[in-house]
Each structure stands twice: as structure tokens, then as C-alpha cells.
Design an enzyme around this catalytic site. Sequence first.
Site, PDB file in Angstrom:
ATOM      1  N   TRP A 325      20.094  48.165 -16.008  1.00  0.00           N
ATOM      2  CA  TRP A 325      21.226  47.514 -15.345  1.00  0.00           C
ATOM      3  C   TRP A 325      22.126  46.836 -16.374  1.00  0.00           C
ATOM      4  O   TRP A 325      23.349  46.809 -16.221  1.00  0.00           O
ATOM      5  CB  TRP A 325      20.718  46.477 -14.344  1.00  0.00           C
ATOM      6  CG  TRP A 325      21.794  45.683 -13.665  1.00  0.00           C
ATOM      7  CD1 TRP A 325      22.451  45.979 -12.508  1.00  0.00           C
ATOM      8  CD2 TRP A 325      22.354  44.426 -14.122  1.00  0.00           C
ATOM      9  NE1 TRP A 325      23.378  44.999 -12.213  1.00  0.00           N
ATOM     10  CE2 TRP A 325      23.339  44.043 -13.170  1.00  0.00           C
ATOM     11  CE3 TRP A 325      22.114  43.608 -15.216  1.00  0.00           C
ATOM     12  CZ2 TRP A 325      24.068  42.862 -13.305  1.00  0.00           C
ATOM     13  CZ3 TRP A 325      22.846  42.436 -15.346  1.00  0.00           C
ATOM     14  CH2 TRP A 325      23.805  42.081 -14.393  1.00  0.00           C
ATOM     15  N   HIS A 326      21.509  46.320 -17.436  1.00  0.00           N
ATOM     16  CA  HIS A 326      22.282  45.590 -18.433  1.00  0.00           C
ATOM     17  C   HIS A 326      23.167  46.484 -19.277  1.00  0.00           C
ATOM     18  O   HIS A 326      24.185  46.015 -19.807  1.00  0.00           O
ATOM     19  CB  HIS A 326      21.343  44.790 -19.348  1.00  0.00           C
ATOM     20  CG  HIS A 326      20.830  43.536 -18.732  1.00  0.00           C
ATOM     21  ND1 HIS A 326      19.735  43.506 -17.911  1.00  0.00           N
ATOM     22  CD2 HIS A 326      21.272  42.251 -18.800  1.00  0.00           C
ATOM     23  CE1 HIS A 326      19.514  42.264 -17.505  1.00  0.00           C
ATOM     24  NE2 HIS A 326      20.444  41.487 -18.029  1.00  0.00           N
ATOM     25  N   GLY A 327      22.822  47.731 -19.443  1.00  0.00           N
ATOM     26  CA  GLY A 327      23.680  48.576 -20.262  1.00  0.00           C
ATOM     27  C   GLY A 327      23.143  49.979 -20.440  1.00  0.00           C
ATOM     28  O   GLY A 327      21.941  50.229 -20.309  1.00  0.00           O
TER      29      GLY A 327
END
Length: 482
Positions: A325-327
Site C-alpha cells: 500500500w505504501h508504494g
Amino acid sequence: MLFNSIDFAIFLPIVFILYWFATNNNLKTQNILITIASYVFYGWWDWRFLSLIIFSTLVDYSIGISLSKQEHPTKRKLLLWTSIFVNLGFLGFFKYYNFFLDNFITAFSFLGQTIQASSLNIILPVGISFYTFQTLSYSIDVYRKKLKPTKNFIAFSAFVCFFPQLVAGPIERATHLLPQFYNKRKFEYNKAIDGLRQILWGLFKKIVIADNCAQFANHIFNNSTEMNGSTLVIGALCFTFQIYGDFSGYSDIAIGTSRLFGFDLMQNFNFPYFSRDIAEFWRRWHISLSTWFRDYLYIPLGGSRGGTWMKVRNTFIIFIVSGFWHGANWTFIIWGALNAFYFLPLLLTNNNRNNINTVAQGRYLPNFKELFSILITFGLTVFAWIFFRATNLSHAISYISGIFSSTLIKIPDIENIGKLSIICFLTMCFLSIEWMGRLNKYAIEKLHLKFPKPLRWGFYYLLIISIVYFQGEEQQFIYFQF
């Protein structure tokens, strides 16, 4: 529009004055103003991406209405999956298209096959990971019948695009924030003062702690091959406090700004670096995201109710998905998997709920066991942050190899050691304030309640002077890229 910019310093008072003095406390007018102000706030970056928010708003509003009229289980699931497909489809295209394409090409190249495909020059819309999850929470809760669908389109629009937390959270649940747009709001002086106090504390975290730490973290990570092991440790520590000051500072400003308009947002950070194990850390770090994954992914997968294999599987799924989700980078996936490995022993020994209460309750200082646990947990967290900050996997491995080398015992090679010393002192002061306020929801509120008025005002002026005098070079908020 950045919270720490002149633009926002002009924007916020204008919206505040219009909201309380030009709307005549009319609820509908206030919600319309919030929606317009939020679109202006978001469009300040790139007005073209407003179409994504508006389209997502229309889709989930319509699906909510349709779910209220539909009782057939299959058709209800179809409506829910439409919402999931639209929201995650946007997120997947803008954030992960090139990642999957590049890895697809690489995978076939190992098999001796060459695939001709070109990446797209896709601009990532600011905050898309946050507002897509927020609207999804609405559709899922309506589907589960935990929330009645709204027929108030203006209130729903304001909920989706509420500007204080639009681009970097907290990720609010529809069950918590949406009803606040239905209720008549009156100006409360004490609540507004609390909001200003929270904004001030958030600006200190961002401008003084995060931006100054960023200067050293960026220099060391960008030139890691030239640094000795001890310097690389300092770089990792600087990033550790940079990301906390940056992200929790944003959350504080968002929460404080919301209070100015009569809204309450959920707490997003609860002094995570005082945690005694990784399970406690994740109950205190980015709370809105971790609880979102818990309620909408972990529990539906079975949580920890099944056998050992299910517990292990679900733990890795939740952490790896959180990392992704972060990257769109393997470094984030490894970061998530590493935290899963940290968490696993606690889960398998049923010790993941041991440290529910705040550390050192009723005492000024932790005992030796608590201090040791805090330091171990902090060290594991710092190590994991290296993957989060590194450009790619090879950079992370090279960085870690540099730390665990013979140069670890050498004197750090820091050019501006004087400024680093000042930043270390300010960071220690910051941690001391957090420690004093750890038993309250927010450190700044604890100081407000505990100390006499002259000391409180002296402290506020000291924060302002620190922001003006010790401000670092302006940096974009880290989580804007997510």
C-alpha cells in the site's frame, strides 16, 4: 497546498472566517463550503485529478443508495465488488501499473522471452491511497449493514474530500466521520484553542524535527557508498525521526484543523517509539491504516481464530499488503514482510496483547525491563526503516552491509556536526515532551492540563521561536507520495 506553506496560512483563515461568520451556522451551507474549500485545496496541486475524487464520490454514493434498496445477497455482493473494483482500479492503475509491467517483463526475460512494452508516464494523484480507502470503508460498512446509506449527497461529498485529512489521513471510517456532517455545528472556543495548540505542535514536529532530520538522512542515504558504518547508523536514525515527525506532524495539523471547524478525527499516532514490542508498535503507529486492514482484511480472512497456518498466513498477508500500500517498490514489500517476521513470535506464543497499557504508568521513568524492551523494539524498527527509505533492494542491502562492516566503530563522518548536535538536542527535548504526555491522547494536551498558565504560554512561545529559528529546509510531506 502544503500545511507548512504560505498558501495554507492564507487559505485556512479565509475558510475559517467564511465557515463561522458567512454561513450563519447553516448546516447545508457549511457542508457546501467545506466541499468547495476541499476541492480548491486539492486542486492546488493538479486540478485535473479532481475528476477522480468526484467520480469516486458519485460511484460510492450511488452504490450506497442501491444497497439500501437491494436485499438479494448476490446482487448486494455485485454492488460491493463494483465499488471495490472502481476504487482499487484507480489506485492500481495510477500507483502500480508500471510496477507490475516492469516485473512482468523481467519475469519473462528470465525464461528467455523478450516482451516489448513501454511504461507510461503516469503522475500519481496526491492522497489517492487515502481517500480510496476512506470511500471503501463507506461501501463495505453499508454492505455489512453497520451504517445506513446517506441520501445527503452534499454531506457525503464533504466526507470524501474533507481537506484536513484528504491527502495523508487519518483514514477516517464513514461510521465515525460521516455522521458529524449531519449534526449542527456551533463554534466552541475551547475546541478551537485546542485545535490551534495541536496545529502548533504538528508544525514543530514537521518543520523543526522532520525537516532538519531530512537534511542529514537524505545526504547520507543518497551518498551511502561513501559513508562509514557509524555514519550510516546516524542516517537511519535521522530517517526514523524524520518519518515520525513528518507523518505524525501532518496528522496533528489535520486533527487540529478539523477541530477549528467543529470536527473530531481519530488519533493516528500514540507515541509509537515508546513501544515495548512490535505488536504494541503497530497498535500505536498509523492507527487509522492498521485498524483499517485489521477490520476489512485481517478479520475477514479469519484473523487469528484458525490454526497455526492460518495465523501465519494472515499475518504475512496483512503486513505485506500494508507494505505494498505504501508504494510500488519491492523495498516496501520487504519492509512489510520484515515486520511480519518481527510480529510472528509474539503471535505464536500468544504474547501479542501483553503490552496494552502505556509504559511506566504511575512512574516518571521505565524500569530496566521496560527500557530494554523499548530499545530492542526501537532498534528493530530503525533497521526496518532502512528498507522503507532505500531507493531499491540493492541500495538497502548495500546500506545494511555498510553498517555491519569494520567501519562501524569509526568516528562518524558528518560535515556539519554542529547542526547535527543541535538537532539531536531538539529531538531529545521533543521525546521528553512526548514522554511526559504519553498517558494522554496527545502530548500537547497533557502539558496544557498539567502546567500553570505562565509556563504553558512560555512553552507555546518557545515552540514558535523554535519553528522560526530552527526551521529546516522545506520538505514535502513523505506520505504525499503514497
